[in-house]
Design a protein around this motif. Structure first.
Motif: not given
Length: 478
Positions: A403-431
């Motif tokens: 569930x955490x990984x799915x939410x991380x990918x959703x935040x990364x792909x969200x067009x309205x989320x700020x970049x700093x949130x998207x990048x954090x979630x991208x790094x976490x999902x890759x981890x």
């Protein structure tokens, strides 16, 4: 500082209880002063230090974000793996357990706040409760209570998910504070490993000692900041930030290479492949450039740190990397781990629902020592969860992490989320993509450092998902 309504009978009860505790502490302090003056006057100079420590602790617990950052950053005190129980480990254990107890008690009984926002959070909390209750199963199957304590403490670190999520949601700089904590811990491990590795190289007498030298400690604490810095680098704007983030990535990537841990090398490649497939094509070009520059940068940094030994070391690294393909059949250590999993599986099929509890041993014939060992540690994390907690434990943990990984990918792909949130979630999902592979040979559910960094990462995603939802709602409303 946390703000919440404290009106009502429960708050008055806790207020009276708090005043009673403070009065008792004051009386105990006066009594201790008299006792020291009478029985041990030589210890009196230490009493002001104890008093100042109490005042400092009181101050910390009045500032939740500062307290959280300190308890997380202090993990470096126990990041080393040493035999026996060290005094600093006891002190840190008391600190973090006290912090978690205070956090949950105040949120559950004092503040009118919902502790659980989503289903995976309820699953995590239920897992922590059932995991603790499984000690009874351990006693039934003759497990070791000493081993139980170590495993319980490791898994209890997952409870940090809740205060980390709250910090990211509540404080404007909460996410930045968590990133700073991860960077600090990674930097500490990196410097310590480099110093240890440099000592190994300089004290080597034979060439093989140089090529086989390893700084194999806390790989997960190096891999996660490497992915996070890579994610931020790929989307950084301006050469100043790119140079800074590129240097940070090179440092952590080089530290991961120094561990000579092939499992984490392959896991890192998998995490990088995950990034490659989820980012847009234009960012993939940057990723290729990072790969080429990283190899050159690590070589140059190595030459500066250890001089002419770098060619010999590079040869050893290349040999170890090329041996990955044949490791399944020729590496005795890896073959041993497969045999270990097979031995444990024989027990699992006999009790797949309930499990055998933490600290319960099994027998395994080790090919390296040609001896039958009885131990509780299992290298394969998935097999370990099945053996100790049964199907319910594995299912709950995979549901939470999935569930955490799915939410991380959703935040990364969200067009309205700020970049700093998207990048954090991208790094976490890759981890987590990398951990999914490394967990087959390096059990993250047993090792303190892996559980610690997993707790922080999951809390970051939980908080980012909430913030991204608020931003999306604000766009829709206006």
């Amino acid at each position: 500082m946390v703000t919440a309504s404290l009106s009502g009978p429960s708050s008055r009860i806790f207020g009276r209880l708090g005043n009673g505790v403070l009065s008792a502490c004051l009386a105990a302090g006066l009594g201790l002063s008299v006792l020291l003056a009478w029985k041990a006057p030589s210890l009196l100079p230490f009493f002001p230090v104890l008093l100042l420590a109490g005042i400092f602790a009181w101050y910390l617990f009045q500032h939740p974000l500062l307290n959280l950052c300190l308890v997380l950053a202090s993990f470096v005190l126990i990041a080393d793996f040493e035999e026996g129980i060290q005094p600093r480990e006891v002190l840190y254990g008391l600190y973090y357990l006290g912090f978690l107890a205070h956090w949950f008690i105040t949120r559950l009984f004092l503040y009118r706040e919902k502790l659980f926002e989503r289903r995976e959070e309820r699953v995590l909390f239920l897992f922590l409760i059932l995991m603790s209750l499984s000690i009874g199963v351990t006693l039934v199957f003759g497990g070791s209570l000493r081993m139980v304590m170590g495993e319980w403490l490791s898994l209890s670190l997952l409870a940090f998910y809740f205060p980390v999520r709250e910090a990211v949601e509540r404080y404007p700089k909460g996410l930045h504070a968590m990133m700073a904590v991860i960077a600090w811990i990674g930097l500490f491990v990196l410097v310590r490993n480099v110093v240890n590795y440099q000592e190994i190289v300089l004290n080597a007498t034979y060439a093989w000692q140089v090529t086989r030298g390893r700084a194999v400690t806390n790989e997960s604490l190096l891999m996660v900041p490497a992915f996070l810095s890579l994610a931020y680098f790929l989307y950084a704007r301006g050469w100043k930030y790119r140079l800074m983030l590129g240097g940070v990535f090179l440092a952590f990537f080089g530290g991961l290479i120094l561990t000579q841990s092939r499992g984490y090398w392959v896991a890192f490649l998998l995490g990088t492949a995950f990034i490659f497939f989820v980012v847009p094509p234009r960012v993939r070009v940057h990723l290729f450039a990072v790969g080429l520059l990283s190899a050159l940068g690590v070589f140059l940094i190595g030459y500066v740190v250890i001089g002419d030994y770098i060619l010999l070391i590079a040869t050893g690294f290349l040999d170890r990397f090329l041996s990955i393909g044949s490791a399944v059949s020729s590496d005795l250590s890896l073959v041993n781990r497969f045999r270990e999993s097979a031995a444990v599986w024989e027990h699992i099929v006999n009790n797949p629902i309930l499990g055998y509890g933490m600290g319960t041993p099994y027998q395994f014939y080790d090919l390296t020592f040609e001896f039958t060992f009885q131990r509780a540690f299992i290298h394969n994390g998935y097999i370990a969860l099945l053996f100790k907690f049964g199907i319910w434990g594995l299912a709950m943990m995979l549901f939470f992490l999935g569930s955490i990984v799915r939410k991380a990918v959703r935040v990364f792909r969200s067009p309205t989320a700020p970049d700093y949130l998207r990048m954090a979630c991208l790094g976490v999902a890759a981890s987590f993509a990398a951990f999914a592979l490394s967990a087959n040979t390096s059990n993250p559910f047993y090792i303190n450092d892996a559980m610690f960094i997993v707790a922080i990462m999951t809390g970051i995603v939980g908080g980012c998902f909430t913030l991204a939802g608020r931003r999306r709602a604000s766009f829709q409303n206006g």
